[in-house]
Design an enzyme around this catalytic site. Structure first.
Site, short mmCIF file in Angstrom:
data_model
loop_
_atom_site.label_atom_id
_atom_site.label_comp_id
_atom_site.label_asym_id
_atom_site.label_seq_id
_atom_site.Cartn_x
_atom_site.Cartn_y
_atom_site.Cartn_z
N CYS A 46 0.74 -1.28 0.18
CA CYS A 46 -0.14 -0.20 -0.44
C CYS A 46 0.86 1.72 -0.33
CB CYS A 46 -0.61 0.21 0.84
SG CYS A 46 -1.56 -1.20 1.44
C1 BEZ Z 1 0.55 -5.34 1.88
O1 BEZ Z 1 -0.02 -3.79 2.07
O2 BEZ Z 1 1.45 -4.71 2.21
C2 BEZ Z 1 -0.60 -5.27 2.50
C3 BEZ Z 1 -1.93 -5.59 2.91
C4 BEZ Z 1 -3.04 -6.43 3.72
C5 BEZ Z 1 -2.12 -7.81 2.96
C6 BEZ Z 1 -0.83 -7.97 2.44
C7 BEZ Z 1 -0.32 -7.03 1.54
#
Ligand code: BEZ
Length: 220
Positions: A46
């Protein structure tokens, strides 16, 4: 919940954002909008995604598109996280991020996966929204929806490509082929007769009666 079909009106809502409270349709105004959710603040994928959207801010602006993010984190988290995004991606993130702490918008836009719909199922204290994208036009119609899994960061160049295709096909009676990129040949709409096609797209190329390519001037 009514279906969020392409061509249906994007549901309106009020929300708290990092740029103050908004009423969604008023906030869109006469622009296009990209509403996109991410699972949670302070997560790696994210962080790269929101940095990328901030980097592309001029590209969105050029096309008359406003971007707005969303997760179920609160405003305090968003503000702290934006500092990290700015540092990591060397950007100055200016688009609003919705703090959908009560999941009102996430539920309205069906952004929670089937497990997160259960209020007792939370990860790190917050329910995860999936990576949803909605492109909404100035008439507030939904023109594209995409849902990505949490494990895969989105390709925002693809979102821009679809916006280019949508805006062009709203202006001219054309559609765009697989892997089309701006500037490449387009396809004459099947509703257009050859006579009309010759007027609108002189020298168009017929591969089959239903597949006719045309070049557009650079400023089209
Ligand atoms: C991420 O943004 O890295 C992420 C968020 C939720 C689950 C898996 C990865």
């Amino acid at each position: 919940m009514s279906a969020l079909r392409l061509g249906s009106t994007a549901p309106d809502f009020e929300a708290k954002t990092t740029k103050g409270p908004i009423s969604f349709h008023n906030w869109i105004g006469d622009s296009w909008a990209v509403l996109f959710s991410h699972p949670a603040d302070f997560t790696p994928v994210c962080t790269t995604e929101l940095g990328e959207v901030a980097k592309l801010s001029q590209e969105f602006e050029k096309r008359g598109v406003k971007a707005i993010g969303l997760s179920t984190n609160d405003l305090y988290d968003h503000e702290k996280w934006i500092e990290d995004i700015n540092e990591i991606s060397n950007v100055n993130l200016q688009f609003p991020i919705i703090a959908d702490f009560d999941r009102k918008v996430s539920i309205l836009y069906d952004m929670l996966d089937s497990e997160e719909h259960d209020a007792t199922n939370v990860v790190n204290g917050i329910p995860f929204t999936v990576r949803s994208v909605f492109i909404i036009d100035p008439l507030k119609k939904i023109r594209l929806t995409i849902v990505y899994p949490a494990s895969c960061g989105r390709n925002f160049d693809e979102i821009l490509r679809v916006i280019d295709s949508l805006q062009l096909s709203d202006k001219k009676k054309i559609v765009t082929p697989a892997n089309w990129m701006p500037g490449e040949d387009v396809i004459v709409h099947t509703d257009t007769s050859n006579e009309e096609a010759e007027k609108q797209f002189p020298g168009f190329r017929e591969v089959k009666p239903y597949l006719r390519y045309a070049s557009l001037p650079a400023d089209a």
